[in-house]
Design an enzyme around this catalytic site. Structure first.
Site, PDB file in Angstrom:
ATOM      1  CG  ASP A 134      -5.085   3.383  11.515  1.00 41.57           C
ATOM      2  OD1 ASP A 134      -6.105   4.074  11.726  1.00 41.57           O
ATOM      3  OD2 ASP A 134      -5.101   2.378  10.785  1.00 41.57           O
ATOM      4  NE  ARG A 154      -2.959   1.145   3.435  1.00 45.80           N
ATOM      5  CZ  ARG A 154      -3.948   1.495   4.274  1.00 45.80           C
ATOM      6  NH1 ARG A 154      -5.114   1.910   3.802  1.00 45.80           N
ATOM      7  NH2 ARG A 154      -3.773   1.426   5.566  1.00 45.80           N
TER       8      ARG A 154
END
EC number: 2.3.3.9
Length: 551
Positions: A444, A162
């Protein structure tokens, strides 16, 4: 050598000289220059298109809707995405938020029974130069079977790489006088060093694409894939990519996104917090879109999120594409056979059963100890490698379904929780980390995004607390932030960590009190002088950990 004279690359971070030399060869720099020169203007154009679309929504008062000019794509029953390779057919449980700069956790993930690993340079990663170089180098080692104790790359969990999202830039590389786009920097190095080897071992190259907002952005990624495959001598369709539908506008273009990536699609992914935050980003100044307390009123069972997941599964399976769900952020307690352990496991199972029943083909967990229980959950309630046979013909999702805000208000607990997550996320970034642990789960940039978005929106609309009818305003948020500092300060074991925490609190207040909503907290921090100064050569290694990361 002409290309190299048009690039500027800062020296290596301390301790990473050998890794730096491995990454930045003459060949890789030539490739990066060509890649970035070819697509830099188009990256700027899609970012400008985002601004234009947002301005149109603001000026017209229109609501997002399915596009009229692409109706022919949605109404054509014939087209399908190409089948994915065998290693992508069954990915019931992936590990999420795996920042590859964390070598020990990365090795444990490669040794795990998970089917895949979200190798993350986005939500769970802080993009310091140190972390980018260390992370990409660790992937090169893994692909070449040079990490200790890991299985061969063809047998290890498949790497789903990613890169950073379009909104991020790489400060340490200039190409023709401009900072390099972060995703092209990441993608280019990963493909140059790993693409062929992954393909030869039938294990990639596979990607996650973050924060795509329109089919035009999917078209750009497809052009990048085609160009890259030609340059590296890979067959067309070698690259496969899963698009994360993290934005409300993208929800209305899911079929078009699949259509643009037909030869390169590994399906779509749905999550909860970045997606919910996008409502504040695009529509949050409208009182009709006041999002209630996420800790009490926002979950995947609510109409707007359930409809989004149902539509994503239906859309994917109609086009023979895989549909994957979000990440379980809860952490299992270390003590087995306790009430708390059973309670957390039951909570994760209940949430993941919602996704399985909706027809997803897989989802993610953060805690490695959840891999086996979740795989057993899939095996007990599904048949075969995936659920592509579930076409979800029962689904009839309307724009009203997708835009229906849940009822509910704001609680003092929810406000305090959002403030804590926002402050601690910024503190983590200043420490060189992209995620942290708080009250039994991993946090996150996605949870930080929804947290600071909600605080900004509640101040903007002067929402009242359910507890005592106090108005959420500058003074209340400032007071609660100061209370948080008093609560957390005892966990700071040095003057430096205490100063960093207070800096994070100041930056959080700056973000949530802005007149105009900063579009991405990661962009905001990445451009902020304070963050950049913390990533200076004297501080380029991940700073000392303290108990704040484990509250």
């Amino acid at each position: 050598m002409q290309a190299l004279t048009m690039m500027e690359l800062l020296p290596p971070p301390s301790g990473l000289q050998a890794e730096y030399v491995t990454l930045f060869t003459t060949g890789s720099l030539h490739f990066l220059h060509e890649l970035i020169s070819m697509f830099d203007k188009k990256v700027d154009q899609i970012l400008q298109l985002r601004v234009s679309r947002k301005a149109h929504l603001d000026l017209s008062g229109d609501l997002p809707n399915f596009l009229e000019n692409t109706e022919h794509i949605r109404s054509d029953p014939a087209w399908r995405v190409l089948p994915v390779p065998p290693r992508l057919q069954k990915r019931h449980v992936d590990i999420g938020d795996m920042a590859p700069c964390d070598t020990q956790r990365f090795i444990k993930a490669l040794q795990s029974p998970a089917q895949g690993i979200q190798v993350d340079f986005d939500d769970g990663n802080c993009p310091s130069f140190y972390n980018q170089i260390k992370g990409i180098h660790n992937i090169i080692l893994a692909v070449n079977n040079q990490l200790p104790g890991m299985p061969h790359i063809s047998k290890a969990p498949v790497l789903m790489l990613r890169p950073r999202a379009w909104n991020m830039v790489e400060h340490n590389m200039m190409v023709e006088g401009k900072e390099a786009p972060g995703p092209l920097f990441d993608f280019g190095l990963l493909m140059f060093h790993c693409g062929k080897i992954l393909f030869e071992h039938q294990s990639g190259p596979f990607f996650y694409l973050s924060k795509v907002e329109s089919f035009m952005e999917a078209r750009l990624w497809n052009e990048i894939f085609v160009w890259t495959q030609e340059k590296l001598g890979l067959p067309l369709g070698s690259i496969k990519a899963t698009v994360l539908i993290e934005n409300v506008l993208a929800t209305f273009e899911m079929e078009e996104i699949l259509y643009e990536l037909q030869e390169h699609s590994a399906g779509l992914n749905c999550g909860i917090w970045d997606y919910s935050a996008s409502f504040v980003n695009k529509l949050g100044h409208r009182e009709d879109f006041l999002l209630p307390d996420r800790s009490k009123y926002v979950n995947m069972e609510k109409r707007f999120l359930r409809s989004y997941m149902d539509l994503l599964v239906q859309t994917c399976h109609r086009r023979c594409a895989l549909a994957t769900g979000g990440m379980a952020a809860l952490l299992l307690p270390s003590s087995l056979n306790t009430d708390s352990y059973r309670r957390v496991l039951a909570s994760v199972k209940r949430l993941k059963m919602l996704e399985i029943n909706a027809g997803v083909d897989g989802f993610m967990v953060y805690d490695l100890n959840l891999i086996k229980p979740m795989q057993e959950l899939f095996q007990s309630h599904t048949e075969g490698e995936n659920q592509l046979h579930l076409l979800r013909d029962d689904v009839r999702v309307t724009p009203e379904d997708l835009l229906s805000m849940p009822s509910g208000g704001v609680t003092l607990y929810g406000l305090k929780y959002n403030i804590a997550v926002g402050v601690l996320f910024i503190n983590a970034w200043l420490s060189g980390k992209g995620h942290f642990f708080y009250r039994g789960q991993v946090e996150d940039s996605a949870t930080a995004e929804i947290s600071r978005s909600q605080v900004w929106q509640w101040i903007r609309h002067q929402a009242r607390l359910e507890d005592d009818s106090r108005v959420v305003n500058r003074q209340l948020v400032t007071d609660l932030t100061e209370e948080l500092m008093t609560e957390l300060s005892p966990f700071c074991h040095s003057s430096g960590s205490k100063q960093r925490l207070h800096t994070a609190a100041d930056m959080f207040l700056e973000v949530v009190l802005k007149r105009h909503f900063p579009e991405f907290i990661t962009s905001y921090l990445n451009q902020d002088h304070t963050f950049l100064s913390y990533q200076s050569p004297a501080k380029d290694k991940m700073l000392e950990s303290d108990k704040l990361s484990k509250l």
